[in-house]
Write an enzyme that holds these catalytic residues in place. Structure first.
Site, PDB file in Angstrom:
ATOM      1  N   GLY A 241      10.653  -1.796   1.635  1.00 11.45           N
ATOM      2  CA  GLY A 241      12.054  -1.675   1.125  1.00 11.45           C
ATOM      3  C   GLY A 241      12.209  -2.166  -0.296  1.00 11.45           C
ATOM      4  N   PHE A 242      11.879  -3.472  -0.433  1.00  7.39           N
ATOM      5  CA  PHE A 242      11.886  -4.265  -1.830  1.00  7.39           C
ATOM      6  C   PHE A 242      13.308  -4.405  -2.221  1.00  7.39           C
ATOM      7  CE2 PHE A 242       8.278  -1.456  -2.044  1.00  7.39           C
ATOM      8  CZ  PHE A 242       7.288  -2.073  -1.751  1.00  7.39           C
ATOM      9  N   GLY A 470       6.988  -4.336   6.499  1.00  9.25           N
ATOM     10  CA  GLY A 470       5.442  -4.363   6.054  1.00  9.25           C
ATOM     11  C   GLY A 470       5.035  -5.506   5.912  1.00  9.25           C
ATOM     12  N   THR A 471       5.531  -6.580   5.836  1.00 13.61           N
ATOM     13  CA  THR A 471       5.512  -7.960   5.261  1.00 13.61           C
ATOM     14  C   THR A 471       4.801  -8.817   6.123  1.00 13.61           C
ATOM     15  OG1 THR A 471       7.729  -8.290   5.918  1.00 13.61           O
ATOM     16  CG2 THR A 471       7.385  -7.997   3.466  1.00 13.61           C
ATOM     17  N   THR A 594      -1.647 -12.098   5.706  1.00 14.31           N
ATOM     18  CA  THR A 594      -0.408 -11.346   5.546  1.00 14.31           C
ATOM     19  C   THR A 594       0.050 -11.867   4.172  1.00 14.31           C
ATOM     20  OG1 THR A 594       0.789 -12.721   6.839  1.00 14.31           O
ATOM     21  CG2 THR A 594       0.310 -10.677   7.728  1.00 14.31           C
ATOM     22  N   GLY A 664       7.603 -13.237  -0.377  1.00 14.50           N
ATOM     23  CA  GLY A 664       7.707 -11.878  -0.632  1.00 14.50           C
ATOM     24  C   GLY A 664       8.106 -11.454  -2.009  1.00 14.50           C
ATOM     25  N   GLU A 665       8.867 -12.320  -2.913  1.00 11.33           N
ATOM     26  CA  GLU A 665       9.309 -12.083  -4.129  1.00 11.33           C
ATOM     27  C   GLU A 665       8.460 -12.617  -5.370  1.00 11.33           C
ATOM     28  OE1 GLU A 665      13.393 -10.852  -3.869  1.00 11.33           O
ATOM     29  OE2 GLU A 665      13.018 -12.121  -2.274  1.00 11.33           O
TER      30      GLU A 665
HETATM   31 MO1  MOS Z   1      14.571  -8.706  -1.492  1.00 14.28          MO
HETATM   32  S1  MOS Z   1      15.329  -7.668  -3.594  1.00 14.28           S
HETATM   33  O1  MOS Z   1      15.510  -9.925  -1.835  1.00 14.28           O
HETATM   34  O2  MOS Z   1      15.097  -7.654  -0.806  1.00 14.28           O
END
Ligand code: MOS
Length: 702
Positions: A241-242, A470-471, A594, A664-665
């Site tokens: 998704g991102f 997928g995280t 992960t 994640g980021e």
């Molecule tokens: Mo991420 S850009 O905070 O879904």
């Protein structure tokens, strides 16, 4: 805020457990939104505007309607009136106005996807076209100051006097850096299967590829004037998704509109890859003027970033590009500003690390340039400007280990052998250089989420409407629940991705594990308090994320350092990055396996931002013209040789019960600057305009 908020004795937490959803994905039995098994589905195809601004004056639908197998053609003339049109991205088929090229202006529902597509091509649309304006430039005279930047940061900040500091400092830098427009391209296109069953208790069901079933439900319910209880959103699996699936886009409303036009008949809508370049959000291009002033020892006396970027005329999204500059480094004078151009373009939105990803490009390249001017090692320059507390708020850090990341990265990467002079290493036709940049991402926890913990069939079950993009949520949430309950992780199941489970916040801002995990810990502890160590089947407790434990006394961020080696071909300018290495301090790592995927994935996306990705807007058309994967280049396996992600054991007692910071980021933050700095070190050519491509390098090669 007590020092003992880190409540869990880790047993399962920290284990490199394999993905619980892995086998189903590998075997193809994990169902994604579009392939949800439903009886006798119909298929939806979107008709898009072919002008960038104007009005639809006529929509000829008779040929499409006459096509065998076409069930319905919806236009602004016959689609139902939506209850709320406040969000103009979601107010589809409500007026004749065309606000950007590619905007949905009709949809065709048919027995097969092929027929729907053929029907869409038969819809004849006439327009009263008006001149459009789709070109971002820093010298536009209509730039405006938004009231806030995403999600709710101050638009501008100022302290001290940057102008005076720039005038009096012995060493200064004033440069403009630009980042490209980028489009999220998750493997799974955006897709929705929708069913409107007016007689059911929950009449509207959406199987939607989303980063948050509850936020998606709230948005759709508002648009249609339904109670949230009348809508169910289901999403067990997401193919990436991102951020592009973090808020529902127009196609979700279109799918629901189609379903409501065919009561009882499920409909399926998937964006094509090309449609994703119009209808799924994107990262605005940015123009960043960066100013640095320093004394002779390299201590910054001023740091400023003034950002120009774009939004759409129909809906504002203001990327918070300047916010990292507010807190990264110490400097008595500081300024950050954001100005927007509202253009006739699709609506920008979230893309992995909105704000930090573009906003750490200009300043981290500028620091590299300043290090060169000062004759100071770029790592040492950053260390000299390490702030003891958050320069923006004055709050103490909950933990900050940027210096340790830089030092550990330097050791692992072999930085100490580096000759600081650019363009001195050469192997055959290849010029070789190395570069470094810092990474940062705020540690967030959303205000609302709840979880239920239940005992059934001899097992513990945690239910929460969380999303796994997928995280790894399917895998790490049981680890958190197991430690909070004090049981083996093999005794715990989770159920996620359905609004039937307790309310969960969006998987965004790297906040998912922090927020949902906090709710699970509260529920698990309440379960133990209530039922002790010997529960009986049916025992159940629901708990909310604990607002009392919210950490407002500290500035909480994850930090990192990224190192890149670049090889540039002396004759062709071809750029290779054989090595990327990152060291992160991101709190307690719940699952190293992960987590590593998250860091490496972010860094790969950062490499992609550095060298490959750019959405090319043709202002004459008002359209991104490289709108497919043949021409929108994304870093792929052959571009990646070695990417290493390491992390420090960081114990942060303040962030949340798990001690986790979100991962994640941060991996995409700083990568592009590290690569651009390495290319400069290899060649002596300073490219301030992403992506770094050979055409920009050729003229400057030695
Ligand atoms: Mo991420 S850009 O905070 O879904």
């Amino acid at each position: 805020m007590p020092d003992d908020t880190n409540l869990l004795e880790p047993h399962a937490i920290g284990q490199p457990l394999a993905r619980r959803d892995g086998e189903r994905k590998v075997r193809g039995t994990a169902t994604y939104a579009y392939e949800t098994p439903v009886d006798h589905p119909a298929f939806v195809q979107i008709v898009q505007a072919t002008v960038a601004r104007g009005r639809v004056t006529g929509t000829g639908t008779s040929a499409a309607e006459a096509l065998d197998g076409v069930l319905a053609v919806l236009t602004a003339g016959n689609a139902e009136r939506l209850a709320s049109t406040d969000d103009r991205e979601l107010a589809v088929l409500q007026s004749a106005e065309v606000a950007f090229r590619g905007q949905p202006i009709a949809l065709v529902v048919a027995e097969t996807s092929e027929t729907a597509r053929q029907g869409a091509e038969l819809v004849r649309v006439s327009y009263a076209e008006e001149p459009h304006d789709s070109e971002l430039r820093a010298n536009r005279d209509d730039l405006y100051k938004p009231e806030k930047v995403n999600p709710s940061y101050e638009t501008d900040t100022a302290e001290g006097d940057v102008t005076a500091a720039m005038a009096s400092a012995p060493v200064t830098l004033d440069r403009t850096y630009t980042t490209a427009m980028y489009h999220n391209n998750p493997l799974e296109p955006h897709a929705t299967t929708a069913l409107w069953d007016p007689d059911a208790d929950v009449p509207l069901t959406l199987w939607d590829s989303t980063q948050g079933v509850h936020p998606a439900r709230a948005a759709v319910a508002e648009v249609f004037g339904l109670d949230e209880e009348q809508v169910r959103v289901v999403c067990p699996f997401v193919g990436g998704g991102f951020g592009s699936k973090g808020t529902p886009h127009a196609h979700v409303v279109l799918a629901a509109l189609a379903a409501r036009a065919l009561p009882g008949r499920p409909v399926k809508l998937a964006l094509t890859r090309q449609q994703m370049f119009f209808l799924a959000g994107y990262r605005t291009p940015t123009i960043q003027q960066v100013q640095l002033a320093a004394d002779d020892s390299g201590r910054l006396t001023a740091i400023a970033i003034d950002v120009v970027e774009q939004t759409s005329k129909i809906k504002e999204f203001a990327e918070q590009t300047g916010v990292a500059t507010r807190m990264m480094y110490a400097a008595p004078s500081r300024r950050t500003t954001h100005r927007l151009a509202a253009l006739d373009v699709p609506v920008p939105s979230w893309m992995r690390a909105p704000g930090e990803a573009p906003g750490m490009f200009g300043p981290e390249v500028a620091l590299d340039e300043l290090a060169g001017q000062l004759g100071i090692d770029p790592i040492e320059l950053r260390i000299r400007n390490e702030p003891p507390a958050d320069p923006d708020t004055g709050k103490p850090w909950s933990s900050r280990h940027l210096v340790e990341c830089l030092r550990e990265g330097a050791r692992r990467f072999g930085w100490h052998d580096r000759d600081p002079r650019p363009s001195v290493r050469r192997e055959g036709s290849w010029l070789i250089g190395t570069g470094v940049a810092s990474s940062v991402y705020p540690t967030m926890r959303m205000a609302q989420s709840a979880a239920t913990v239940r005992y059934e069939d001899g097992r513990y079950v945690a239910e929460i409407g969380a999303a796994d993009l997928g995280t790894g949520a399917w895998t790490v949430l049981p680890q958190i629940a197991a430690d909070a309950l004090g049981v083996p992780v093999g005794d715990v199941d989770v159920r996620i991705g359905d609004t039937r489970y307790p309310m969960a916040s969006v998987a965004g801002g790297s906040s998912g594990t922090n927020t949902w995990g906090s709710a699970i810990v509260v529920a698990a502890h309440a379960f133990r308090d209530k039922f002790g160590g010997a529960p009986v089947p049916g025992d159940e407790v629901t708990g909310d994320v604990d607002q009392a434990a919210k950490n407002d006394a500290h500035a909480s961020y994850a930090f990192g350092a990224q190192f890149a080696e670049a090889r540039v071909h002396a004759d062709t300018g071809e750029i290779r990055v054989p090595r990327l290495l990152g060291v992160f301090a991101a709190g307690r790592i719940i699952n190293p396996r992960t987590a590593r995927s998250q860091f490496v994935g972010g860094m790969t996306m950062g490499l992609s931002m550095a060298l490959h990705e750019t959405s090319v807007m043709d202002p004459r058309l008002g359209q991104v013209v490289n709108h497919d994967l043949a021409e929108y280049h994304i870093t792929a396996n052959a571009d990646v040789t070695s990417i290493e992600a390491h992390w420090l054991d960081e114990d942060d007692p303040y962030v949340n019960a798990m001690g986790s910071k979100g991962i994640g980021e941060i991996g995409i933050v700083g990568t592009a600057a590290a690569v651009a700095n390495a290319v400069h070190h290899a060649t002596g050519a300073r490219i301030r305009d992403l992506p770094v491509t050979l055409d920009k390098l050729l003229a400057a090669l030695p």
